[in-house]
Design a protein around this motif. Sequence first.
Motif, PDB file in Angstrom:
ATOM      1  N   VAL A  97       0.866  -1.179   0.000  1.00 57.94           N
ATOM      2  CA  VAL A  97       0.000   0.000   0.000  1.00 57.94           C
ATOM      3  C   VAL A  97       0.904   1.231   0.000  1.00 57.94           C
ATOM      4  CG1 VAL A  97      -1.701   1.286   1.354  1.00 57.94           C
ATOM      5  CG2 VAL A  97      -1.829  -1.209   1.251  1.00 57.94           C
ATOM      6  N   TYR A  98       0.571   2.189  -0.864  1.00 59.26           N
ATOM      7  CA  TYR A  98       1.345   3.427  -0.986  1.00 59.26           C
ATOM      8  C   TYR A  98       0.422   4.605  -0.700  1.00 59.26           C
ATOM      9  CZ  TYR A  98       4.155   0.054  -3.521  1.00 59.26           C
ATOM     10  OH  TYR A  98       4.862  -1.066  -3.868  1.00 59.26           O
ATOM     11  N   LEU A  99       0.754   5.380   0.345  1.00 56.51           N
ATOM     12  CA  LEU A  99      -0.092   6.487   0.773  1.00 56.51           C
ATOM     13  C   LEU A  99       0.731   7.766   0.899  1.00 56.51           C
ATOM     14  CD1 LEU A  99      -2.041   4.636   3.614  1.00 56.51           C
ATOM     15  CD2 LEU A  99      -2.869   5.135   1.329  1.00 56.51           C
ATOM     16  N   THR A 100       0.050   8.902   0.810  1.00 56.89           N
ATOM     17  CA  THR A 100       0.687  10.192   1.025  1.00 56.89           C
ATOM     18  C   THR A 100      -0.244  11.086   1.821  1.00 56.89           C
ATOM     19  OG1 THR A 100       1.746  12.107   0.002  1.00 56.89           O
ATOM     20  CG2 THR A 100      -0.133  11.163  -1.167  1.00 56.89           C
ATOM     21  N   ASN A 101       0.340  12.068   2.482  1.00 51.63           N
ATOM     22  CA  ASN A 101      -0.460  13.048   3.208  1.00 51.63           C
ATOM     23  C   ASN A 101      -0.729  14.286   2.358  1.00 51.63           C
ATOM     24  OD1 ASN A 101       2.137  14.103   3.259  1.00 51.63           O
ATOM     25  ND2 ASN A 101       1.993  14.821   5.368  1.00 51.63           N
ATOM     26  N   ALA A 102      -0.307  14.264   1.097  1.00 51.49           N
ATOM     27  CA  ALA A 102      -0.600  15.375   0.191  1.00 51.49           C
ATOM     28  C   ALA A 102      -2.089  15.370  -0.141  1.00 51.49           C
ATOM     29  CB  ALA A 102       0.227  15.248  -1.091  1.00 51.49           C
ATOM     30  N   SER A 103      -2.565  16.458  -0.718  1.00 48.88           N
ATOM     31  CA  SER A 103      -3.989  16.552  -1.049  1.00 48.88           C
ATOM     32  C   SER A 103      -4.309  15.962  -2.422  1.00 48.88           C
ATOM     33  CB  SER A 103      -4.434  18.015  -0.984  1.00 48.88           C
ATOM     34  OG  SER A 103      -3.668  18.790  -1.882  1.00 48.88           O
ATOM     35  N   PHE A 104      -3.317  15.382  -3.085  1.00 49.77           N
ATOM     36  CA  PHE A 104      -3.513  14.765  -4.400  1.00 49.77           C
ATOM     37  C   PHE A 104      -2.538  13.601  -4.534  1.00 49.77           C
ATOM     38  CE2 PHE A 104      -0.704  18.380  -4.581  1.00 49.77           C
ATOM     39  CZ  PHE A 104       0.437  17.878  -5.206  1.00 49.77           C
ATOM     40  N   ASP A 105      -2.864  12.657  -5.430  1.00 53.29           N
ATOM     41  CA  ASP A 105      -1.992  11.509  -5.646  1.00 53.29           C
ATOM     42  C   ASP A 105      -0.642  11.977  -6.188  1.00 53.29           C
ATOM     43  OD1 ASP A 105      -4.128   9.999  -4.867  1.00 53.29           O
ATOM     44  OD2 ASP A 105      -4.511   9.106  -6.826  1.00 53.29           O
ATOM     45  N   SER A 122      12.040   4.273  -5.045  1.00 52.22           N
ATOM     46  CA  SER A 122      12.799   3.036  -4.840  1.00 52.22           C
ATOM     47  C   SER A 122      13.130   2.360  -6.163  1.00 52.22           C
ATOM     48  CB  SER A 122      12.028   2.095  -3.923  1.00 52.22           C
ATOM     49  OG  SER A 122      10.773   1.811  -4.474  1.00 52.22           O
ATOM     50  N   GLY A 123      13.243   3.128  -7.221  1.00 45.88           N
ATOM     51  CA  GLY A 123      13.658   2.578  -8.495  1.00 45.88           C
ATOM     52  C   GLY A 123      12.543   2.354  -9.486  1.00 45.88           C
ATOM     53  N   SER A 124      11.341   2.064  -9.005  1.00 47.56           N
ATOM     54  CA  SER A 124      10.221   1.871  -9.925  1.00 47.56           C
ATOM     55  C   SER A 124       9.136   2.898  -9.614  1.00 47.56           C
ATOM     56  CB  SER A 124       9.663   0.455  -9.818  1.00 47.56           C
ATOM     57  OG  SER A 124       9.202   0.206  -8.519  1.00 47.56           O
ATOM     58  N   SER A 125       8.424   3.294 -10.626  1.00 52.11           N
ATOM     59  CA  SER A 125       7.409   4.328 -10.477  1.00 52.11           C
ATOM     60  C   SER A 125       6.218   3.798  -9.686  1.00 52.11           C
ATOM     61  CB  SER A 125       6.956   4.802 -11.852  1.00 52.11           C
ATOM     62  OG  SER A 125       6.034   5.846 -11.719  1.00 52.11           O
ATOM     63  N   ARG A 126       5.844   4.533  -8.647  1.00 52.76           N
ATOM     64  CA  ARG A 126       4.715   4.151  -7.801  1.00 52.76           C
ATOM     65  C   ARG A 126       3.831   5.356  -7.592  1.00 52.76           C
ATOM     66  NH1 ARG A 126       8.645   0.960  -4.022  1.00 52.76           N
ATOM     67  NH2 ARG A 126       8.510  -1.048  -5.040  1.00 52.76           N
ATOM     68  N   THR A 127       2.540   5.103  -7.489  1.00 53.91           N
ATOM     69  CA  THR A 127       1.590   6.171  -7.204  1.00 53.91           C
ATOM     70  C   THR A 127       1.183   6.075  -5.742  1.00 53.91           C
ATOM     71  OG1 THR A 127       0.791   6.184  -9.466  1.00 53.91           O
ATOM     72  CG2 THR A 127      -0.628   7.191  -7.805  1.00 53.91           C
ATOM     73  N   TYR A 128       1.458   7.137  -5.015  1.00 50.11           N
ATOM     74  CA  TYR A 128       1.097   7.231  -3.608  1.00 50.11           C
ATOM     75  C   TYR A 128      -0.260   7.912  -3.536  1.00 50.11           C
ATOM     76  CZ  TYR A 128       5.880   5.878  -2.702  1.00 50.11           C
ATOM     77  OH  TYR A 128       7.066   5.188  -2.657  1.00 50.11           O
ATOM     78  N   GLN A 129      -1.234   7.204  -2.947  1.00 50.58           N
ATOM     79  CA  GLN A 129      -2.615   7.683  -2.940  1.00 50.58           C
ATOM     80  C   GLN A 129      -2.869   8.689  -1.830  1.00 50.58           C
ATOM     81  OE1 GLN A 129      -4.957   4.137  -2.599  1.00 50.58           O
ATOM     82  NE2 GLN A 129      -4.715   3.618  -4.758  1.00 50.58           N
ATOM     83  N   ALA A 130      -3.622   9.703  -2.183  1.00 50.41           N
ATOM     84  CA  ALA A 130      -4.061  10.721  -1.224  1.00 50.41           C
ATOM     85  C   ALA A 130      -5.535  10.492  -0.944  1.00 50.41           C
ATOM     86  CB  ALA A 130      -3.832  12.110  -1.801  1.00 50.41           C
ATOM     87  N   ASN A 131      -5.849   9.322  -0.394  1.00 53.37           N
ATOM     88  CA  ASN A 131      -7.245   8.957  -0.188  1.00 53.37           C
ATOM     89  C   ASN A 131      -7.786   9.360   1.178  1.00 53.37           C
ATOM     90  OD1 ASN A 131      -5.981   7.083   1.435  1.00 53.37           O
ATOM     91  ND2 ASN A 131      -6.441   5.333   0.135  1.00 53.37           N
ATOM     92  N   GLY A 132      -6.993  10.034   1.976  1.00 46.23           N
ATOM     93  CA  GLY A 132      -7.454  10.495   3.279  1.00 46.23           C
ATOM     94  C   GLY A 132      -7.351   9.463   4.379  1.00 46.23           C
TER      95      GLY A 132
END
Length: 188
Positions: free
Chosen positions: A32-40, A46-56
Motif C-alpha cells: 500500500v502506498y499512501l501520502t499526506n498530500a492533497s492529491f496523488d 525506490s527505483g520503480s514508479s509508484r503512485t502514492y494515494q491521497a485517499n485520506g
Amino acid sequence: MARGLTSAVKTELATGNIEPVILLELGFGTPVYLTNASFDITSSVSGSSRTYQANGHFRGITGVSETNAPSKNSLVVNLSGVDQTYISIALNENIINDNVFVYRGFLDANLALIADPFLLFYGTIDEYKITDTTKSASINLTVTSHWGNFSKQSGRTTSDTSQKRFFSSDKGMEFSALTVSDIKWGRV
C-alpha cells in the motif's frame, strides 16, 4: 541535514517556498502506498514508479526521532479505519514484521514533487492497535527500526531443557542451573 539530498532538493529548500509531504510504503501482502498530500503523487523513490494515494486514510505519523547512536527508534503510523480496508488487512494477514518505508518529499511552487525524496525512516511493524468507537475508527501501527532486535539474544540457552530438546538423552546440562556461576571456560 544534508544526508545526501539532491541538488534540486537543496536548491528548492534554499528558496523557502516548499511544502513537505510524506510518502508511506506499507509492505503488506499487497503493498500500500499512501501520502499526506492533497492529491496523488507518482514517484520512483525506490527505483520503480509508484503512485502514492491521497485517499485520506493516512492520518499521520508520531514519534519520528533520529539519533547518532544505534538505538531502538519507533514511530506510530495512524490510519483511518472508517472503510475497514486496513483493519481487514491487519486482522486477516500477519502484518507483524512487514516492512514500512517513510519518505520525505518536497513540492515546489507548482506543486510538483521535486525529484528523489529521501528515506526518513525504515522499520518493521512491531504491533498494531485498532480503536473503534461510535464516532471514529483507526488503526495505529507501531513501527520499530531495524535496531529493534539488536539486543535480542536468540538461540539456545544453557539449560537442561534446552539441551534435551535437541539431545534427549544428554545429561551434560543437568545441573547447569545450580553451577552456572562456578563454570570456568577456557584457561584459568
